[in-house]
Design a protein around this motif. Sequence first.
Motif, PDB file in Angstrom:
ATOM      1  N   ALA A 257      69.636  33.073   0.045  1.00 34.25           N
ATOM      2  CA  ALA A 257      69.088  32.233  -1.025  1.00 34.25           C
ATOM      3  C   ALA A 257      68.833  30.803  -0.570  1.00 34.25           C
ATOM      4  O   ALA A 257      68.221  30.023  -1.310  1.00 34.25           O
ATOM      5  CB  ALA A 257      70.054  32.232  -2.212  1.00 34.25           C
TER       6      ALA A 257
ATOM      7  N   LYS B  72      70.919  26.469  -5.956  1.00 34.47           N
ATOM      8  CA  LYS B  72      70.468  26.086  -7.284  1.00 34.47           C
ATOM      9  C   LYS B  72      68.946  26.065  -7.459  1.00 34.47           C
ATOM     10  O   LYS B  72      68.447  26.430  -8.529  1.00 34.47           O
ATOM     11  CB  LYS B  72      71.025  24.675  -7.636  1.00 34.47           C
ATOM     12  CG  LYS B  72      72.545  24.621  -7.604  1.00 34.47           C
ATOM     13  CD  LYS B  72      73.170  24.975  -8.928  1.00 34.47           C
ATOM     14  CE  LYS B  72      72.997  26.356  -9.429  1.00 34.47           C
ATOM     15  NZ  LYS B  72      73.925  27.347  -8.892  1.00 34.47           N
TER      16      LYS B  72
ATOM     17  N   HIS C 154      77.529  24.407  -9.600  1.00 38.42           N
ATOM     18  CA  HIS C 154      78.189  24.941  -8.396  1.00 38.42           C
ATOM     19  C   HIS C 154      79.542  24.263  -8.224  1.00 38.42           C
ATOM     20  O   HIS C 154      79.611  23.097  -7.818  1.00 38.42           O
ATOM     21  CB  HIS C 154      77.325  24.691  -7.157  1.00 38.42           C
ATOM     22  CG  HIS C 154      77.937  25.216  -5.889  1.00 38.42           C
ATOM     23  ND1 HIS C 154      77.583  24.749  -4.639  1.00 38.42           N
ATOM     24  CD2 HIS C 154      78.887  26.165  -5.673  1.00 38.42           C
ATOM     25  CE1 HIS C 154      78.287  25.387  -3.720  1.00 38.42           C
ATOM     26  NE2 HIS C 154      79.086  26.247  -4.326  1.00 38.42           N
TER      27      HIS C 154
ATOM     28  N   GLY D   3      76.587  29.777  -9.051  1.00 36.06           N
ATOM     29  CA  GLY D   3      76.185  30.175  -7.715  1.00 36.06           C
ATOM     30  C   GLY D   3      76.104  29.002  -6.760  1.00 36.06           C
ATOM     31  O   GLY D   3      76.014  27.839  -7.163  1.00 36.06           O
TER      32      GLY D   3
ATOM     33  N   ILE E 203      74.468  34.535   0.020  1.00 35.09           N
ATOM     34  CA  ILE E 203      74.339  33.079  -0.101  1.00 35.09           C
ATOM     35  C   ILE E 203      73.260  32.547   0.833  1.00 35.09           C
ATOM     36  O   ILE E 203      72.380  31.777   0.434  1.00 35.09           O
ATOM     37  CB  ILE E 203      75.691  32.401   0.199  1.00 35.09           C
ATOM     38  CG1 ILE E 203      76.703  32.744  -0.901  1.00 35.09           C
ATOM     39  CG2 ILE E 203      75.521  30.892   0.326  1.00 35.09           C
ATOM     40  CD1 ILE E 203      78.113  32.291  -0.592  1.00 35.09           C
TER      41      ILE E 203
ATOM     42  N   PRO F 173      73.659  34.950  -5.791  1.00 38.66           N
ATOM     43  CA  PRO F 173      72.452  34.171  -6.072  1.00 38.66           C
ATOM     44  C   PRO F 173      71.217  35.013  -6.365  1.00 38.66           C
ATOM     45  O   PRO F 173      70.410  34.651  -7.230  1.00 38.66           O
ATOM     46  CB  PRO F 173      72.266  33.344  -4.790  1.00 38.66           C
ATOM     47  CG  PRO F 173      73.646  33.188  -4.251  1.00 38.66           C
ATOM     48  CD  PRO F 173      74.352  34.467  -4.574  1.00 38.66           C
TER      49      PRO F 173
ATOM     50  N   PRO G  57      67.155  29.926  -7.842  1.00 41.49           N
ATOM     51  CA  PRO G  57      67.444  30.590  -9.108  1.00 41.49           C
ATOM     52  C   PRO G  57      66.799  29.914 -10.311  1.00 41.49           C
ATOM     53  O   PRO G  57      66.346  30.590 -11.234  1.00 41.49           O
ATOM     54  CB  PRO G  57      68.977  30.531  -9.179  1.00 41.49           C
ATOM     55  CG  PRO G  57      69.406  30.549  -7.748  1.00 41.49           C
ATOM     56  CD  PRO G  57      68.372  29.725  -7.040  1.00 41.49           C
TER      57      PRO G  57
ATOM     58  N   VAL H 293      71.190  35.919 -10.114  1.00 40.88           N
ATOM     59  CA  VAL H 293      71.442  34.894 -11.131  1.00 40.88           C
ATOM     60  C   VAL H 293      70.335  34.856 -12.172  1.00 40.88           C
ATOM     61  O   VAL H 293      70.595  34.916 -13.386  1.00 40.88           O
ATOM     62  CB  VAL H 293      71.616  33.510 -10.473  1.00 40.88           C
ATOM     63  CG1 VAL H 293      71.500  32.398 -11.529  1.00 40.88           C
ATOM     64  CG2 VAL H 293      72.963  33.415  -9.767  1.00 40.88           C
TER      65      VAL H 293
ATOM     66  N   ASP I  91      70.923  21.878  -2.704  1.00 44.50           N
ATOM     67  CA  ASP I  91      70.790  22.950  -1.710  1.00 44.50           C
ATOM     68  C   ASP I  91      70.761  22.402  -0.290  1.00 44.50           C
ATOM     69  O   ASP I  91      71.315  23.006   0.631  1.00 44.50           O
ATOM     70  CB  ASP I  91      69.526  23.762  -1.994  1.00 44.50           C
ATOM     71  CG  ASP I  91      69.638  24.570  -3.274  1.00 44.50           C
ATOM     72  OD1 ASP I  91      70.743  24.625  -3.853  1.00 44.50           O
ATOM     73  OD2 ASP I  91      68.620  25.141  -3.714  1.00 44.50           O
TER      74      ASP I  91
END
Length: 362
Positions: A226, A90, A111, A87, A223, A64, A93, A67, A170
Motif C-alpha cells: 500500500a 492513509k 494511524h 491502517g 503494508i 490496508p 485508502p 480498508v 505516508d
Amino acid sequence: MRTALVIGTGLIGTSAALALSARGVRVHLADSDHEQARTAASLGAGIEGEPAEAVDLAIVAVPPAHVAATVCDVQRRGLARGVIDVGSVKGGPRREVTEHGGDLTTYLGSHPMSGREQSGPLAATADLFEGRPWVLTPTPGTDTEVLNLALELVSLCGAVPVVMDADDHDRAVALVSHTPQLLSSLVAARLEDAAETDVRLCGQGVRDVTRIAGSDPAMWVDILSANPGPVAEILAQVAADLENTVRSLRELDSAEETQRISGAEGVEALLRRGNAGRARVPGKHGQAPTAYQTVIVLISDQPGELARIFADAGAAGVNIEDVRIEHATGQQAGYVQLNVVPGAVRPLEKALRESGWSLRRQ
C-alpha cells in the motif's frame, strides 16, 4: 462515546477494544475470522457480533488493501455515525473510498504509531497506545462530530493526537517505520545461512538491529504493497549510501595511503551523519534526546534480580531513565545496562557496590 464497533480483531483492533471496554464503552467485535473475534471477546475486548443499531464510532482495523471496501460497507449499511480506520497507510485508502462512492465527511483516516513484533488478539494489551502518537488525517470536509469522536478515541486509548496530511503521513512512515522494517530484515537475512559459531557471537548490537525482523511477513507485505513508492525512494537513497560505503571500505583495504585516507574519510562521514540523525530521535516523553550515562551491572538469571536492582537504585534516590538487558551466551547470567543522568552515576555505583552488586567498566 458510548458504543463502538471494532472490525478486525488483530493486535491493533483488539488493543483499542480493550482500552475502550476498560473505560466503559460498549464495544462490538467483528472479524472475517470468527475464531479470532471470539478470542478477543474472551479477553474482555467486547461482545462478538455486529450491533443491532448504529454505534457512535466504527474502528476499521483491517489490512490496508481492505480498508476502503470495509469503510464503504459500514457506511452503506449504516452501522456507525462515524468511521475511522487505523491502517498504516492513509493516502491510497482515502482515494479508494472516494472511488468506491464512500462519504469522506463521516470517514477519517488514522494511524496509531504503536505495535509489537507479535500479531493477533493474544498479543493485544489495553495500554499498547499509552503515550504514543496517533496520527489523524482529516480533510476540510470531515464532519466535526467525527473528528471529535476520533479525538475521544485517542484520548481513551491514552495516545497523543497528531494531525497530518494523508500523503505527508505516508512519506513519513516510509522513513521511520516501513524502511527500518526492511533494513532489519535485510540484516537478519545474513544470519540465516551463517555458521553456528558465527551466530553464537551475536551481541546486543545485532539483537537491536534485528528485533523487528521477527514481525509477520504477510502483514508487512500488505503494508508495503500500500506504500511502495515512498519506501522505494528511501531505499534507493540508502542503496546509494551503501554503494559509497562499499567503495570507501575497498579504499581502506588499498595498498595506497591516499586511497586509505579517502576511505577513512568516507566511512567517518557516514558515521557522523548517523550521529546527527540519531540525535534527532525524540527521547524520553518525546523531549529532545538526553545524554544519559550507563551503569552496567552483572546479574544472574534468577527471579527478583531486576526488582532488587531497581529497589537499591530507588533507595539511593536515583531514577532509572532507561534499561536494557544483554544476555551472556551460554550462561545463566547477563548484564543490565542502567541509563541515568550523568550526575547520578557515582551515587548509583556506590549504592550498588554496597549492596553487593558486581559492576562492569565500560
